[in-house]
Design a protein around this motif. Sequence first.
Motif, PDB file in Angstrom:
ATOM      1  N   THR A  62       0.839  -1.148   0.041  1.00  0.00           N
ATOM      2  CA  THR A  62       0.118  -0.019   0.005  1.00  0.00           C
ATOM      3  C   THR A  62       0.841   1.417   0.031  1.00  0.00           C
ATOM      4  O   THR A  62       0.588   2.136  -0.639  1.00  0.00           O
ATOM      5  CB  THR A  62      -0.953  -0.198   1.240  1.00  0.00           C
ATOM      6  OG1 THR A  62      -1.767  -1.068   1.195  1.00  0.00           O
ATOM      7  CG2 THR A  62      -1.717   1.337   1.341  1.00  0.00           C
ATOM      8  N   LEU A  65       2.347   1.727  -3.421  1.00  0.00           N
ATOM      9  CA  LEU A  65       1.437   2.159  -4.465  1.00  0.00           C
ATOM     10  C   LEU A  65       1.175   3.655  -4.151  1.00  0.00           C
ATOM     11  O   LEU A  65       1.183   4.284  -5.471  1.00  0.00           O
ATOM     12  CB  LEU A  65       0.527   1.265  -4.458  1.00  0.00           C
ATOM     13  CG  LEU A  65       0.323  -0.016  -4.896  1.00  0.00           C
ATOM     14  CD1 LEU A  65      -0.873  -0.947  -4.607  1.00  0.00           C
ATOM     15  CD2 LEU A  65       0.656  -0.233  -6.513  1.00  0.00           C
ATOM     16  N   GLY A  69       3.087   4.292  -7.343  1.00  0.00           N
ATOM     17  CA  GLY A  69       2.160   4.161  -8.444  1.00  0.00           C
ATOM     18  C   GLY A  69       1.036   5.135  -8.520  1.00  0.00           C
ATOM     19  O   GLY A  69       0.893   5.502  -9.473  1.00  0.00           O
ATOM     20  N   VAL A  70       0.009   4.832  -7.497  1.00  0.00           N
ATOM     21  CA  VAL A  70      -1.163   5.638  -7.633  1.00  0.00           C
ATOM     22  C   VAL A  70      -0.798   7.017  -7.497  1.00  0.00           C
ATOM     23  O   VAL A  70      -1.240   8.029  -7.884  1.00  0.00           O
ATOM     24  CB  VAL A  70      -2.150   5.182  -6.556  1.00  0.00           C
ATOM     25  CG1 VAL A  70      -3.185   5.930  -6.714  1.00  0.00           C
ATOM     26  CG2 VAL A  70      -2.581   3.704  -6.871  1.00  0.00           C
TER      27      VAL A  70
END
Length: 87
Positions: A62, A65, A69-70
Motif C-alpha cells: 500500500t 503504491l 504507483g497511484v
Amino acid sequence: MSSISIISPGNMARAVAGRALAGGNAQAKTSVSAFIESLGLRPRDTGDLSMAHWLEGAGVLTMGLARYGVGNFDFSLGINSLEGASR
C-alpha cells in the motif's frame, strides 16, 4: 496479532471497511473481532500468526503504491470472494 485495513471494491460510499487479523490464540481473536465490530468494521480472520507477514507485506505494498504507483492514498485494496474455488 497483525492487521491491515481492507475496503471492499465497488461503490466506496457504501463499502464496508474491514480489518484483517492473524493470530494463534482463539480467545484473543474473538476479543479483537468483537472490538473491530464495535467500531462498525468487519473482522476478517486470515488464520494463524504465520499469516501476519502477509498482512504486513500488504501494508508495505500500500505504501509503495501510494508513493510510486497511484501517487496518493485515495485507493483501496480489495478482497474478492471466489466461492467454490478450490484451495
